[in-house]
Design an enzyme around this catalytic site. Structure first.
Site, PDB file in Angstrom:
ATOM      1  N   ASP A 277      10.104  23.674   9.430  1.00  0.00           N
ATOM      2  CA  ASP A 277       9.967  21.667   9.352  1.00  0.00           C
ATOM      3  C   ASP A 277      10.565  21.035   8.169  1.00  0.00           C
ATOM      4  OD1 ASP A 277       9.875  19.856  11.882  1.00  0.00           O
ATOM      5  OD2 ASP A 277       8.693  19.738  10.555  1.00  0.00           O
TER       6      ASP A 277
ATOM      7  N   GLU B  83      15.035  23.260   7.699  1.00  0.00           N
ATOM      8  CA  GLU B  83      15.575  22.326   8.629  1.00  0.00           C
ATOM      9  C   GLU B  83      15.810  20.600   7.433  1.00  0.00           C
ATOM     10  OE1 GLU B  83      14.447  19.554  11.981  1.00  0.00           O
ATOM     11  OE2 GLU B  83      12.463  19.488  10.882  1.00  0.00           O
TER      12      GLU B  83
END
Length: 604
Positions: free
Chosen positions: A349, A385
């Site tokens: 993330d 990401e």
């Protein structure tokens, strides 16, 4: 019980049972004293000072302590937020290396290191004890019969990823026993696995399962909770709330059983991991773990005003990846999930935040270097990401070898193409053929591009073709949260409609998106539930909606059943045509034009 404390060893960190006793070790560079706190069945606390310190690791060995023992730490040192130190021994702290945590953190004034009743806000010191609100870590027995299980190592060009939430995927499944719904055991149930197999999924990407802060303060008053789980508190413990088998360490066994069952079905397990920040938030957040253990070491503080945190994540703080102990924590966590829990890969993330050694994102950062040379992690799936909220944080196409990326440019281009935006054809051609303009120059292959139309963050596929605007009123923020520029098209009416032509166009648009996704070169990722027309009623940020709005609805009727069958056939087509371009491990040769069969806006 004999509580005589031996010197023990500074490695490994955390609580490790060796069959005869347990070694405890905790890193804190700036602490003046660390107490190990043991709790009996009646929650009575025994405090034992750890007097042995090596390389800032406080450690001790207790020969009588066995699996099931509940524990925490109290750490002493200066409480001087203006210098970056927030020690407070009145706060029981969760071991960052804990392998199991018994339950959620309860919200209350006591978990904050400062007093709510002092005018200087976080500069004031709280002497209220929070023991009743803080869950205890649990010593575990790490033995498990894997029965020969090993990582599947499915080739990238054969990989099809399915993004899912442990609870949301299983909570409403009618064939899963009620007591297993919403749990790791529910995901391991034959009915859940049968659905994935029937689709042709090769990897399930689970939204965060690290133990997280489930009730941050801003949601408590709204009677909402952190459903997505992007507020990690402990990076080695599976979230206890997803366990059907109890809270005394059994969640670890249950997680392993889930992985083993999925592997037996030929399905890899990829974890969405959040190493960029923690659930302790900004300077006004609670003190439950790293902040109280050694705030100045674990967090990235503003250099000329260390009372405050550098925030590249939009969540209040950023881990200090420049500190070797923080890098060690991340690497120990990653290796643990591969070696002990048998997961096959990770999706990082806001990964750009991990590459900020100074301020700018650095492709040569130590974080990438140590992963590249690590013999365990260099052979699992690594997905970034590739953005954060800091300046220069959008790094699609800029990650180094070994890394694949969520291709945000693919998502945006394909959405624009099918809603009829001008001047997208050339861009579409690049995205459809693996995004060679992003990945080829530095030696990466088409599998560097994780292609997706929708993900947990944003509209579902059904809502993408049903709403022009977000509708997040249920989140209690007056529709201010969530992305406002969704590149969506409602096909002529906002939300639900009885107009037959609009409904037909929406169905066609969903099929257009799915066909594009599965025929594109690169690795397709399908958002769980999109294959069945799942809707969130236009909410594009249901991070706090632990209810039917977010859970997958398994009552398939009419067009949703048709869409499911269509998706299954589409994946079969992709799998059975390995010689076609979208399954090749290299980029296609340039084409002079796009196939005339591709049209936009649902037109044939």
């Amino acid at each position: 019980m004999d509580l005589s404390l031996w010197s023990g060893t500074p490695y490994p960190l955390g609580a490790v049972w060796d069959g005869e006793g347990t070694n405890f070790a905790l890193f804190s560079e700036h602490a003046t004293l660390v107490e190990l706190c043991l709790f009996d069945e009646d929650d009575r606390e025994t405090r034992l000072p750890l007097t042995e310190v090596n390389n800032f690791v406080w450690h001790g060995y207790l020969p009588a302590i066995a699996p099931g023992q509940r524990y925490g730490f109290r750490v002493y040192g200066p409480y001087n937020p203006e210098e970056g130190h927030r020690f407070n021994p009145h706060k029981l702290l969760i071991d960052p290396y804990a392998k199991a945590i018994e339950r959620d953190i309860d919200f209350g004034e006591e978990i904050f290191g400062y007093s709510w009743h002092q005018p200087e806000e976080d500069l004031g010191f709280s002497d209220s004890d929070d023991t009743a609100l803080i869950p205890k870590a649990i010593v575990i027995d790490e033995s498990f019969d894997w029965e020969g299980d090993a990582l599947l190592q499915t080739p990238w060009h054969e990989t099809i990823i399915y993004e899912a939430h442990v609870k949301g995927f299983t909570q409403c499944h009618p064939e899963i026993p009620p007591e297993l719904r919403g749990t790791y055991a529910g995901l391991a149930h034959p009915a859940a696995i049968a659905h994935l197999q029937s689709l042709g999924i090769t990897a399930i990407e689970l939204m965060p399962v690290h133990h997280f802060l489930s009730t941050p303060g801003h949601l408590v008053d709204k009677d909402l909770r952190n459903y997505w789980g992007y507020d990690s508190i402990c990076y080695l413990a599976p979230y206890s709330g997803y366990s059907a088998s109890g809270t005394q360490g059994q969640q670890v066994v249950e997680f392993k059983q889930m992985v083993k069952a999925l592997h037996q079905a030929g399905i890899e397990v990829i974890l969405d991991v959040v190493y960029n920040h923690t659930g302790e938030g900004n300077h006004m957040g609670p003190t439950v773990s790293l902040r109280g253990i050694d705030n100045a070491s674990y967090y990235r503080l503003v250099e000329d005003d260390p009372r405050y945190y550098m925030d590249f994540t939009g969540c209040g703080n950023s881990l200090n990846v420049r500190h070797p102990q923080v890098l060690k924590l991340i690497m120990d966590s990653l290796r643990y999930w591969v070696l002990e829990m048998h997961v096959d890969g990770f999706r990082f993330d806001l990964a750009s935040a991990l590459a900020r050694e100074l301020y700018a994102v650095d492709r040569l950062a130590a974080f990438f270097d140590i992963i590249h040379q690590d013999p365990v992690l260099a052979n699992v799936k690594l997905i970034a990401e590739p953005w954060d909220v800091g300046e220069g944080g959008y790094q699609v196409g800029e990650f180094p070898l070994l890394w694949s990326e969520w291709n945000g440019k693919y998502r945006d281009t394909v959405r624009d193409f099918w809603r009829g935006e001008d001047q997208t054809l050339a861009e579409f051609a690049y995205r459809f053929t693996g995004s060679s303009d992003l990945y080829q120059a530095n030696g990466r292959k088409p599998h560097a591009s994780i292609n997706f139309i929708t993900a947990h963050d944003g509209f579902t596929l059904n809502d993408l073709v049903s709403y022009n605007e977000k509708h997040n009123e249920a989140n209690g923020e007056e529709n201010r949260d969530g992305e406002s520029h969704n590149r969506s098209w409602n096909c002529g009416a906002e939300g639900e409609t009885d107009d037959v032509e609009i409904l037909q166009l929406r169905k066609q648009q969903q099929r257009n998106f799915l066909v594009t996704l599965m025929l594109s070169q690169g690795v397709p990722m399908l958002l769980g539930g999109d294959e069945m027309g799942r809707s969130q009623n236009g909410n594009n940020n249901p991070y706090c909606q632990d209810n039917e709005l977010s859970w997958v609805n398994w009552e398939l009727q009419g067009e949703n059943a048709t869409l499911l069958n269509f998706t299954r056939q589409l994946i079969v087509f992709r799998r059975e045509h390995p010689t076609y371009g979208f399954r090749e491990g290299r980029f296609m040769e340039p084409r002079s034009r796009i196939s005339p069969g591709l049209t936009r806006m649902g037109q044939r």
